[in-house]
Design an enzyme around this catalytic site. Sequence first.
Site, short mmCIF file in Angstrom:
data_model
loop_
_atom_site.label_atom_id
_atom_site.label_comp_id
_atom_site.label_asym_id
_atom_site.label_seq_id
_atom_site.Cartn_x
_atom_site.Cartn_y
_atom_site.Cartn_z
N ASP A 14 0.84 -1.20 0.00
CA ASP A 14 0.00 0.00 0.00
C ASP A 14 0.87 1.26 0.00
O ASP A 14 1.77 1.39 0.82
CB ASP A 14 -0.89 -0.02 1.25
CG ASP A 14 -2.08 0.92 1.16
OD1 ASP A 14 -1.99 1.93 0.42
OD2 ASP A 14 -3.08 0.64 1.82
N HIS A 16 -0.56 4.46 0.06
CA HIS A 16 -1.38 5.60 0.47
C HIS A 16 -0.75 6.30 1.67
O HIS A 16 -0.76 5.77 2.78
CB HIS A 16 -2.80 5.14 0.80
CG HIS A 16 -3.55 4.67 -0.40
ND1 HIS A 16 -3.55 3.34 -0.79
CD2 HIS A 16 -4.30 5.34 -1.30
CE1 HIS A 16 -4.28 3.23 -1.89
NE2 HIS A 16 -4.74 4.42 -2.22
#
Length: 136
Positions: A14, A16
């Site tokens: 990930d 983000h």
Amino acid sequence: MSKGKLILGVIGADVHAVGNKILFHAFTDAGFDVTNLGVMVSQEEFIAAAIETDADAIIVSSLYGHGELDCRGMRDKCIESGLDGILMYVGGNIVVGKQPFEDVEKRFKAMGFDRVFPPGSTPEDAIESLTDDLAK
């Protein structure tokens, strides 16, 4: 004086980063000593940082939906590394698709996480829980 030492990061593949930065500032402003590992963090990196800093809690976030896969076995690895009693929190968009949060929470607690936060939780929710849990 610090309210506790935290390891913060976004697990797995990930990337983000926005939520991670928001959590970092919120926890720091609330008086916690935060080591922010950033994005794309492996379980082993969380654990190594927790050992190195003598952390009180590991805070895992995920937004891309694969947190369930990325978090499997993490409690066992903590125990194997001597982190038996460390608090483990997880939150964000941690599963694929729309699933009842109660079911998601049960699965993550069964994996050894102490607290599970759904999408839309505020940093204050986690800060309040951490304050309570670390006082025990």
